[in-house]
Design a protein around this motif. Structure first.
Motif, PDB file in Angstrom:
ATOM      1  N   ILE A  50       1.098  -1.083  -0.059  1.00 53.54           N
ATOM      2  CA  ILE A  50       0.011  -0.120  -0.050  1.00 53.54           C
ATOM      3  C   ILE A  50       0.900   1.288  -0.014  1.00 53.54           C
ATOM      4  O   ILE A  50       1.784   1.399   1.082  1.00 53.54           O
ATOM      5  N   GLU A  51       0.712   2.235  -0.919  1.00 56.64           N
ATOM      6  CA  GLU A  51       1.338   3.395  -1.165  1.00 56.64           C
ATOM      7  C   GLU A  51       0.445   4.466  -0.295  1.00 56.64           C
ATOM      8  O   GLU A  51      -0.524   4.791  -0.728  1.00 56.64           O
ATOM      9  N   SER A  52       1.033   5.111   0.515  1.00 54.04           N
ATOM     10  CA  SER A  52       0.383   6.396   1.360  1.00 54.04           C
ATOM     11  C   SER A  52       0.555   7.438   0.416  1.00 54.04           C
ATOM     12  O   SER A  52       1.188   7.628  -0.414  1.00 54.04           O
ATOM     13  N   ALA A  53      -0.412   8.418   0.924  1.00 57.14           N
ATOM     14  CA  ALA A  53      -0.356   9.827   0.050  1.00 57.14           C
ATOM     15  C   ALA A  53       0.897  10.388   0.078  1.00 57.14           C
ATOM     16  O   ALA A  53       1.327  11.353  -0.746  1.00 57.14           O
ATOM     17  N   ASP A  54       1.721  10.265   1.335  1.00 62.31           N
ATOM     18  CA  ASP A  54       3.319  11.010   1.229  1.00 62.31           C
ATOM     19  C   ASP A  54       4.431  10.228   0.488  1.00 62.31           C
ATOM     20  O   ASP A  54       5.351  10.500   0.612  1.00 62.31           O
ATOM     21  N   ARG A  70      -8.804  -2.238   5.782  1.00 62.00           N
ATOM     22  CA  ARG A  70      -8.655  -1.209   7.063  1.00 62.00           C
ATOM     23  C   ARG A  70      -7.224  -0.418   6.867  1.00 62.00           C
ATOM     24  O   ARG A  70      -7.411   0.799   7.020  1.00 62.00           O
ATOM     25  N   ALA A  71      -6.179  -1.180   6.480  1.00 62.91           N
ATOM     26  CA  ALA A  71      -5.015  -0.319   6.382  1.00 62.91           C
ATOM     27  C   ALA A  71      -4.826   0.519   5.013  1.00 62.91           C
ATOM     28  O   ALA A  71      -4.407   1.707   5.409  1.00 62.91           O
ATOM     29  N   ASN A  79      -9.140   9.389   3.809  1.00 66.93           N
ATOM     30  CA  ASN A  79      -9.682   8.879   4.755  1.00 66.93           C
ATOM     31  C   ASN A  79     -10.656   9.805   5.713  1.00 66.93           C
ATOM     32  O   ASN A  79     -11.379   9.587   6.428  1.00 66.93           O
ATOM     33  N   ASP A  80     -10.371  11.362   5.490  1.00 69.55           N
ATOM     34  CA  ASP A  80     -11.073  12.288   6.122  1.00 69.55           C
ATOM     35  C   ASP A  80     -10.654  12.197   7.686  1.00 69.55           C
ATOM     36  O   ASP A  80     -11.663  12.553   8.417  1.00 69.55           O
ATOM     37  N   ILE A  81      -9.612  11.556   8.236  1.00 65.27           N
ATOM     38  CA  ILE A  81      -9.115  11.483   9.348  1.00 65.27           C
ATOM     39  C   ILE A  81      -8.304  12.692   9.759  1.00 65.27           C
ATOM     40  O   ILE A  81      -7.256  12.987   8.936  1.00 65.27           O
ATOM     41  N   THR A  82      -8.720  13.525  10.710  1.00 59.56           N
ATOM     42  CA  THR A  82      -7.870  14.625  11.211  1.00 59.56           C
ATOM     43  C   THR A  82      -7.823  14.694  12.751  1.00 59.56           C
ATOM     44  O   THR A  82      -8.422  14.289  13.482  1.00 59.56           O
ATOM     45  N   LYS A 125      -6.877  -6.872  15.645  1.00 62.83           N
ATOM     46  CA  LYS A 125      -7.234  -6.198  14.177  1.00 62.83           C
ATOM     47  C   LYS A 125      -7.075  -4.580  14.591  1.00 62.83           C
ATOM     48  O   LYS A 125      -7.984  -4.102  15.336  1.00 62.83           O
ATOM     49  N   ALA A 126      -6.262  -4.053  14.045  1.00 66.01           N
ATOM     50  CA  ALA A 126      -6.206  -2.335  14.115  1.00 66.01           C
ATOM     51  C   ALA A 126      -7.350  -2.066  13.153  1.00 66.01           C
ATOM     52  O   ALA A 126      -7.658  -2.635  12.265  1.00 66.01           O
ATOM     53  N   CYS A 127      -7.851  -0.821  13.483  1.00 60.65           N
ATOM     54  CA  CYS A 127      -8.736  -0.024  12.713  1.00 60.65           C
ATOM     55  C   CYS A 127      -8.129   0.965  11.845  1.00 60.65           C
ATOM     56  O   CYS A 127      -6.983   1.046  11.877  1.00 60.65           O
ATOM     57  N   LYS A 128      -8.910   1.718  10.983  1.00 57.06           N
ATOM     58  CA  LYS A 128      -8.339   2.605  10.074  1.00 57.06           C
ATOM     59  C   LYS A 128      -7.703   3.763  10.902  1.00 57.06           C
ATOM     60  O   LYS A 128      -6.831   4.336  10.386  1.00 57.06           O
ATOM     61  N   HIS A 129      -8.226   3.890  12.125  1.00 51.32           N
ATOM     62  CA  HIS A 129      -7.595   5.037  12.640  1.00 51.32           C
ATOM     63  C   HIS A 129      -6.440   4.829  13.260  1.00 51.32           C
ATOM     64  O   HIS A 129      -5.178   5.664  13.408  1.00 51.32           O
TER      65      HIS A 129
END
Length: 452
Positions: A50-54, A70-71, A79-82, A125-129
């Protein structure tokens, strides 16, 4: 954590400490970050990478399809997470807490996997956060090769995210990532309401003091002031619901700025009081828009300003803090302002109405025509010594820096037959007895008058 594991994701000895540096860190590899000795494999667009935005690539080959999804949601840029704000809790085992939007909280400590309040953080299992947090904390890692995330989503290259934070400190990381960092415990709601009013009062259109700004009566205020109070109520409502906004307000309007603004307003009012007296003496009661004050009303205005200084200082510190923090900015500003008031009053030891060419016969009683007599021979409404009572409450260390100015005031008062004996006794006791004591305690002789 082993030394070998740490070497696989060494984040270097230093982090960037400016926003510009942080931006560079998010767009380019940092030279000081160690690289894994293994060669960088060619990244292929397979489901296990998975390649992230950065631009970082994460190896999720050990995940099942659900965890990969999730990852992807957490590490990708849509992901709209702030972050709202973050803080460190040291009551017991050290814990890092991150408050995200939508009232989501992620907590991390080295003794276990990160925990999220979203409800999707099932055991194992980790969540998206949590994945989003991993992505944020590995922003400064090299981009030359994929970062291996452990199969439970709790760490990267066997390094727990709490260990990454320990390495640099949460405050430093928050600064780099432009997060709001909560350093102190949040006040209760009543304290928050009071502090927000203090902060916002510095911008009040009519230059109201904090105590005036907090009053509920607004019917007699200009429309701009009424609208500003409505804005204060709106900001307060949002700050109570969103602690990050409260913390940001504290950063924008720190206590030093509040104190400076308060004393700027006080000094402006002092100037206006003396100018209004001069206006009255020159023209008498006028029907113009300019304010004019006779001696009695000018004295009352000055007493009110001294009382405002006294109240403001006592509101900021309890008695123990006054002793422990003698060199506070507030104490320094208070001494300067009070001495300025005293100096001007002692220079007006005369009949203000002598030789006037307007109106009826002016008052002949010195308590009505001499500002010094009005303030220093009669008791104020607090039955104390004008300005001096407040000055003597302030730290002696700060007072003694202005020893020469106090001696000049003492000289003028001592030469006047209008100064009350009680006033002179209190001033001389402070100037000479305490001065000798301070010199003795410091091991020196009698200090020179010119000390500042």
């Amino acid at each position: 954590m082993s030394a070998e594991a740490l070497s696989k994701l060494s984040l270097g000895e230093k982090m960037v400490t400016t926003r510009a540096g942080a931006a560079r860190a998010r767009t380019a590899p940092l030279q000081q970050l160690d690289r894994s000795p293994s060669s960088s494999p060619e990244v292929s667009p397979t489901p296990s990478l998975i390649e992230s935005a950065d631009g970082h690539v994460y190896d999720v080959s050990a995940f099942d399809d659900d965890l990969r999804r999730r990852a992807k949601r957490g590490l990708m840029g849509d992901n709209d997470i702030t972050m709202k704000f973050c803080k460190e809790i040291e009551d017991g085992p050290k814990q890092y807490v991150f408050h995200l939007e939508d009232d989501i909280t992620v907590a991390m400590h080295e003794s276990g996997a990160p925990k999220c309040s979203c409800g999707a953080n099932e055991p194992g299992k980790a969540c998206k956060h949590i994945f989003w947090m991993l992505g944020q904390l590995t922003t400064a890692a090299p981009k030359a090769q994929p970062l291996q995330i452990d199969k439970d989503g709790s760490s990267v290259r066997n390094i727990h995210p709490a260990a990454i934070i320990d390495r640099f400190s949460l405050e430093t990381i928050a600064s780099n990532l432009e997060w709001t960092y909560q350093e102190d415990a949040m006040p209760d709601e009543d304290e928050m309401l009071d502090e927000i009013a203090n902060m916002l009062s510095v911008f009040e259109p009519t230059e109201a003091l904090p105590s005036e700004f907090k009053r509920d009566q607004t019917s007699d205020l200009p429309e701009r002031s009424q609208k500003y109070r409505e804005l204060r109520n709106l900001i307060t409502q949002h700050a109570i619901r969103n602690p990050a906004l409260f913390i940001q307000l504290q950063e924008i309007v720190p206590p030093t700025f509040q104190a400076q603004t308060f004393f700027d307003k006080i000094n402006h009012r002092v100037d206006r009081a003396f100018q209004a007296l001069d206006e009255y003496v020159e023209r008498g009661p006028t029907n113009t828009q300019s304010e004019a004050l006779d001696v009695r009303n000018c004295a009352a205005r000055l007493e009110a300003l001294v009382e405002a200084i006294d109240d403001y200082y006592r509101e900021q510190f309890d008695e123990e803090q006054m002793e422990d923090e003698p060199n506070t900015n507030i104490a320094v500003l208070a001494v300067v302002t009070l001495l300025r008031i005293l100096e001007e009053v002692t220079r007006r030891d005369y009949d203000a109405y002598a030789g006037i060419a307007w109106g009826p016969m002016p008052p002949t009683d010195s308590q009505d025509n001499n500002l010094l007599v009005c303030l220093m021979r009669t008791t104020s409404k607090n039955h104390g010594l004008f300005a001096l009572d407040t000055l003597l409450k302030l730290p002696q260390e700060v007072m003694l820096r202005h020893h020469a100015e106090l001696l000049d005031i003492e000289e003028r008062l001592g030469a006047s037959p209008n100064t009350s004996p009680a006033y002179m006794d209190s001033l001389r006791t402070f100037l000479h007895e305490n001065r000798k004591r301070a010199a003795s305690e410091s091991g020196g002789g009698t200090a020179k008058r010119a000390m500042t």
